[in-house]
Design a protein around this motif. Structure first.
Motif, PDB file in Angstrom:
ATOM      1  N   ALA A 199       0.848  -1.125  -0.167  1.00 21.45           N
ATOM      2  CA  ALA A 199      -0.033  -0.046   0.073  1.00 21.45           C
ATOM      3  C   ALA A 199       0.729   1.305   0.024  1.00 21.45           C
ATOM      4  O   ALA A 199       0.592   2.413  -0.511  1.00 21.45           O
ATOM      5  N   LEU A 200       2.072   1.219   0.641  1.00 21.09           N
ATOM      6  CA  LEU A 200       2.780   2.523   0.967  1.00 21.09           C
ATOM      7  C   LEU A 200       3.267   3.169  -0.520  1.00 21.09           C
ATOM      8  O   LEU A 200       3.361   4.245  -0.509  1.00 21.09           O
ATOM      9  N   HIS A 201       3.508   2.357  -1.513  1.00 18.57           N
ATOM     10  CA  HIS A 201       3.884   2.746  -2.746  1.00 18.57           C
ATOM     11  C   HIS A 201       2.847   3.495  -3.620  1.00 18.57           C
ATOM     12  O   HIS A 201       3.243   4.132  -4.690  1.00 18.57           O
ATOM     13  N   HIS A 202       1.732   3.567  -2.855  1.00 22.69           N
ATOM     14  CA  HIS A 202       0.803   4.393  -3.745  1.00 22.69           C
ATOM     15  C   HIS A 202       0.841   6.050  -3.072  1.00 22.69           C
ATOM     16  O   HIS A 202      -0.022   6.768  -3.711  1.00 22.69           O
ATOM     17  N   LEU A 203       1.682   6.186  -2.352  1.00 23.09           N
ATOM     18  CA  LEU A 203       2.185   7.541  -1.806  1.00 23.09           C
ATOM     19  C   LEU A 203       3.275   8.112  -2.700  1.00 23.09           C
ATOM     20  O   LEU A 203       4.199   7.175  -2.857  1.00 23.09           O
ATOM     21  N   ASP A 204       3.559   9.391  -2.692  1.00 17.50           N
ATOM     22  CA  ASP A 204       4.673   9.929  -3.276  1.00 17.50           C
ATOM     23  C   ASP A 204       5.804   9.788  -1.968  1.00 17.50           C
ATOM     24  O   ASP A 204       5.274   9.693  -1.079  1.00 17.50           O
ATOM     25  N   GLU A 205       6.907  10.356  -2.504  1.00 13.33           N
ATOM     26  CA  GLU A 205       8.219  10.227  -1.435  1.00 13.33           C
ATOM     27  C   GLU A 205       7.856  11.050  -0.236  1.00 13.33           C
ATOM     28  O   GLU A 205       7.993  10.553   0.748  1.00 13.33           O
ATOM     29  N   GLU A 206       7.468  12.190  -0.463  1.00 11.84           N
ATOM     30  CA  GLU A 206       7.070  13.293   0.675  1.00 11.84           C
ATOM     31  C   GLU A 206       5.901  12.763   1.590  1.00 11.84           C
ATOM     32  O   GLU A 206       6.113  12.583   2.465  1.00 11.84           O
ATOM     33  N   GLN A 207       5.028  12.065   0.819  1.00  9.34           N
ATOM     34  CA  GLN A 207       3.887  11.923   1.657  1.00  9.34           C
ATOM     35  C   GLN A 207       4.257  10.272   2.517  1.00  9.34           C
ATOM     36  O   GLN A 207       3.444  10.414   3.439  1.00  9.34           O
ATOM     37  N   LYS A 208       5.085   9.537   1.842  1.00 11.75           N
ATOM     38  CA  LYS A 208       5.553   8.345   2.770  1.00 11.75           C
ATOM     39  C   LYS A 208       6.077   8.767   4.027  1.00 11.75           C
ATOM     40  O   LYS A 208       5.858   8.177   4.896  1.00 11.75           O
ATOM     41  N   LEU A 209       6.811   9.626   4.215  1.00 11.94           N
ATOM     42  CA  LEU A 209       7.353  10.232   5.639  1.00 11.94           C
ATOM     43  C   LEU A 209       6.307  10.868   6.317  1.00 11.94           C
ATOM     44  O   LEU A 209       6.348  10.609   7.394  1.00 11.94           O
ATOM     45  N   LEU A 210       5.330  11.509   5.735  1.00 10.61           N
ATOM     46  CA  LEU A 210       4.081  12.089   6.452  1.00 10.61           C
ATOM     47  C   LEU A 210       3.589  10.811   6.954  1.00 10.61           C
ATOM     48  O   LEU A 210       2.825  10.921   7.830  1.00 10.61           O
ATOM     49  N   ALA A 211       3.305   9.777   6.169  1.00  8.83           N
ATOM     50  CA  ALA A 211       2.677   8.377   6.714  1.00  8.83           C
ATOM     51  C   ALA A 211       3.341   7.910   7.868  1.00  8.83           C
ATOM     52  O   ALA A 211       2.523   7.434   8.633  1.00  8.83           O
ATOM     53  N   LEU A 212       4.597   7.641   7.755  1.00 10.53           N
ATOM     54  CA  LEU A 212       5.277   7.229   8.920  1.00 10.53           C
ATOM     55  C   LEU A 212       5.080   8.069  10.184  1.00 10.53           C
ATOM     56  O   LEU A 212       4.893   7.572  11.347  1.00 10.53           O
ATOM     57  N   ALA A 213       4.931   9.251  10.042  1.00 13.84           N
ATOM     58  CA  ALA A 213       4.637  10.075  11.269  1.00 13.84           C
ATOM     59  C   ALA A 213       3.482   9.945  11.697  1.00 13.84           C
ATOM     60  O   ALA A 213       3.094   9.891  12.985  1.00 13.84           O
ATOM     61  N   GLU A 214       2.364   9.650  10.792  1.00  7.75           N
ATOM     62  CA  GLU A 214       0.987   9.608  11.305  1.00  7.75           C
ATOM     63  C   GLU A 214       0.740   8.237  11.922  1.00  7.75           C
ATOM     64  O   GLU A 214       0.055   7.927  12.731  1.00  7.75           O
ATOM     65  N   ILE A 215       1.602   7.276  11.460  1.00  8.60           N
ATOM     66  CA  ILE A 215       1.333   5.956  11.860  1.00  8.60           C
ATOM     67  C   ILE A 215       1.859   5.818  13.496  1.00  8.60           C
ATOM     68  O   ILE A 215       1.479   5.444  14.267  1.00  8.60           O
ATOM     69  N   ARG A 216       3.124   6.469  13.557  1.00 13.94           N
ATOM     70  CA  ARG A 216       3.632   6.699  14.924  1.00 13.94           C
ATOM     71  C   ARG A 216       2.514   7.509  15.943  1.00 13.94           C
ATOM     72  O   ARG A 216       2.594   7.192  17.040  1.00 13.94           O
ATOM     73  N   ARG A 217       1.849   8.348  15.160  1.00 16.64           N
ATOM     74  CA  ARG A 217       0.947   9.079  16.225  1.00 16.64           C
ATOM     75  C   ARG A 217      -0.202   8.201  16.985  1.00 16.64           C
ATOM     76  O   ARG A 217      -0.522   8.207  17.883  1.00 16.64           O
ATOM     77  N   VAL A 218      -0.698   7.093  15.909  1.00 15.07           N
ATOM     78  CA  VAL A 218      -1.782   6.190  16.738  1.00 15.07           C
ATOM     79  C   VAL A 218      -1.209   5.233  17.430  1.00 15.07           C
ATOM     80  O   VAL A 218      -1.904   4.399  17.799  1.00 15.07           O
ATOM     81  N   LEU A 219      -0.020   4.883  17.566  1.00 21.18           N
ATOM     82  CA  LEU A 219       0.660   3.942  18.035  1.00 21.18           C
ATOM     83  C   LEU A 219       0.953   4.444  19.901  1.00 21.18           C
ATOM     84  O   LEU A 219       1.362   5.476  19.958  1.00 21.18           O
ATOM     85  N   LYS A 220       0.727   3.320  20.487  1.00 27.58           N
ATOM     86  CA  LYS A 220       1.381   3.424  21.964  1.00 27.58           C
ATOM     87  C   LYS A 220       2.921   3.448  21.717  1.00 27.58           C
ATOM     88  O   LYS A 220       3.591   3.277  20.936  1.00 27.58           O
ATOM     89  N   PRO A 221       3.501   4.027  22.936  1.00 34.46           N
ATOM     90  CA  PRO A 221       4.979   4.285  22.909  1.00 34.46           C
ATOM     91  C   PRO A 221       5.781   3.074  22.498  1.00 34.46           C
ATOM     92  O   PRO A 221       6.838   3.304  22.104  1.00 34.46           O
ATOM     93  N   HIS A 222       5.260   1.773  22.824  1.00 39.28           N
ATOM     94  CA  HIS A 222       6.291   0.887  22.691  1.00 39.28           C
ATOM     95  C   HIS A 222       5.751   0.118  21.197  1.00 39.28           C
ATOM     96  O   HIS A 222       6.521  -0.698  20.797  1.00 39.28           O
ATOM     97  N   GLY A 223       4.873   1.034  20.470  1.00 40.29           N
ATOM     98  CA  GLY A 223       4.490   0.340  19.219  1.00 40.29           C
ATOM     99  C   GLY A 223       5.484   0.013  18.013  1.00 40.29           C
ATOM    100  O   GLY A 223       6.222   0.882  17.797  1.00 40.29           O
ATOM    101  N   THR A 224       5.229  -1.201  17.455  1.00 40.62           N
ATOM    102  CA  THR A 224       6.104  -1.566  16.449  1.00 40.62           C
ATOM    103  C   THR A 224       5.392  -1.215  15.104  1.00 40.62           C
ATOM    104  O   THR A 224       4.111  -1.186  14.790  1.00 40.62           O
ATOM    105  N   ILE A 225       6.180  -0.685  14.208  1.00 43.41           N
ATOM    106  CA  ILE A 225       5.646  -0.561  12.642  1.00 43.41           C
ATOM    107  C   ILE A 225       6.502  -1.742  11.893  1.00 43.41           C
ATOM    108  O   ILE A 225       7.585  -1.998  11.887  1.00 43.41           O
ATOM    109  N   CYS A 226       5.546  -2.235  11.007  1.00 41.31           N
ATOM    110  CA  CYS A 226       6.001  -3.390   9.942  1.00 41.31           C
ATOM    111  C   CYS A 226       5.342  -3.313   8.747  1.00 41.31           C
ATOM    112  O   CYS A 226       4.232  -3.123   8.420  1.00 41.31           O
ATOM    113  N   ILE A 227       6.374  -3.143   7.686  1.00 39.18           N
ATOM    114  CA  ILE A 227       5.512  -2.890   6.490  1.00 39.18           C
ATOM    115  C   ILE A 227       6.193  -3.628   5.316  1.00 39.18           C
ATOM    116  O   ILE A 227       7.384  -3.944   5.423  1.00 39.18           O
ATOM    117  N   ALA A 228       5.273  -4.441   4.511  1.00 44.36           N
ATOM    118  CA  ALA A 228       5.866  -5.086   3.254  1.00 44.36           C
ATOM    119  C   ALA A 228       5.410  -4.462   1.993  1.00 44.36           C
ATOM    120  O   ALA A 228       4.070  -4.235   2.077  1.00 44.36           O
TER     121      ALA A 228
END
Length: 359
Positions: free
Chosen positions: A258-287
């Motif tokens: 799914a991530l490749h449907h965003l442009d390069e700037e949007q990808k980094l913005l997406a990572l920040a948005e993912i971090r927002r909804v995670l608990k402090p210990h939250g893991t991110i995993c992307i295929a």
């Protein structure tokens, strides 16, 4: 059947008669008129309709959108009502994320003024322009792939049964999804988010492990298929750039293809948005389909051109496959420990775990 005058209805619903007249003038409600004096008369159906109008308006839905929702209700189209409400919620979260960023910008101005006793207007302009740029990035995403149309054939396509190069595009699909689950290694009872869930194939693997899963996707038809496969799973209309959940809601977040449907700037913005909804210990995993770096992209495309595979070159150039090194650099700077694995010629999996677990 009891009929109410406008003042009686206003008292019953705790609104003003003027409000009721406004919605009548807007065409949202059409009471009958007394044949002699033309007084408005409201029956129980009118009461329920006005209650619906007041409820929709109370959660911020515009008069025009309320009119559209009422039309769907009048036609008995519950699916249409559901989709419209989900769109409204998605828009509200976009506004919430934007408001949060504006508050952070204002806080920076206040802190600068408290620290220095004055404001550097050049810095202020740069901050506000940055906030404007983030707003544009969030609003510029469009579905150029018509995922609603692809929903019914999606599961066949990911199994390599689609036309043309579909098998090549989804090579090692199942292997990558299982690797995501293994790398996250969730405990039963944890709560996870699948972003761009599609028909729920990745989320389904987590559900088998006793995990509470939620999935978001911008395609209502993909979500419909997902709900039919996994009725117990929570689904919401949304995307990477404005995830429709509050801060610190999940133990982990995962995503596939799914991530490749965003442009390069949007990808980094997406990572920040993912971090927002995670608990402090939250893991991110992307295929996802990506390249190790720009040099690897160039070598791969050059090889395809030498082999005369122009169609596949055209497809790659029409997409926005990530530069894996750039994603990892961002995650490392933000305090994550990262690992990555190349599963096939285009498919990579990355995992990011916070260095400091907990607040």
């Amino acid at each position: 059947m009891e009929l109410l005058h406008i003042k009686q209805l206003a008292r019953r619903l705790n609104v003003s008669a003027r409000t009721i007249r406004y919605y009548e003038e807007a065409g949202l409600i059409s009471p009958r008129k007394h044949s002699d004096n033309q007084y408005r008369l409201f029956d129980e159906r009118d009461v329920r309709r006005l209650q619906t109008i007041l409820s929709l308006r109370a959660v911020g839905i515009s008069v025009e959108d309320t009119r559209s929702l009422l039309a769907e209700l009048d036609r008995g189209n519950e699916d249409g009502v559901l989709h419209a409400l989900e769109l409204q919620r998605s828009m509200m979260f976009s506004q919430l994320v934007e408001l949060k960023n504006n508050i952070e910008t204002a806080d920076r101005m206040i802190q600068r003024l408290k620290t220095n006793g004055s404001l550097a207007w050049g810095d202020i302009f740069e901050w506000t322009e940055g906030a404007k740029r983030l707003r544009e990035l969030r609003s510029n995403w469009r579905d150029h792939w018509d995922f609603d149309r692809q929903a019914d054939s999606h599961d066949e396509r990911v199994r390599g049964q689609g036309p043309g190069d579909e098998g090549r595009r989804f090579a090692d699909y199942s292997t990558a999804l299982q690797l995501v689950v293994d790398w996250i290694d969730p405990r039963p009872g944890e709560r996870g988010l699948d972003i761009g869930t599609g028909t729920g194939n990745l989320a389904g693997l987590f559900l088998e492990r006793g995990v509470q899963m939620a999935g978001i996707d911008q395609s209502k038809e993909m979500l419909r298929r997902c709900r039919s496969k996994f009725p117990s799973m929570e689904t919401k209309l949304g995307n990477f750039l404005a995830i429709p959940y509050l801060d610190h809601s999940f133990d982990f977040a995962a995503s596939s293809y799914a991530l490749h449907h965003l442009d390069e700037e949007q990808k980094l913005l997406a990572l920040a948005e993912i971090r927002r909804v995670l608990k402090p210990h939250g893991t991110i995993c992307i295929a996802d389909l990506m390249f190790e770096n720009e040099e690897a992209r160039g070598r791969y495309l050059e090889r395809l051109r030498r082999e005369g595979d122009t169609a596949f070159v055209g497809w790659i150039e029409s997409e926005s496959f990530a530069d894996r090194s750039r994603l990892l650099d961002w995650l490392n700077r933000e305090g994550y420990l990262t690992q990555a694995k190349q599963v096939s010629e285009l498919l990579h999996v990355i995992r990011a775990v916070p260095v400091r677990r907990g607040y």
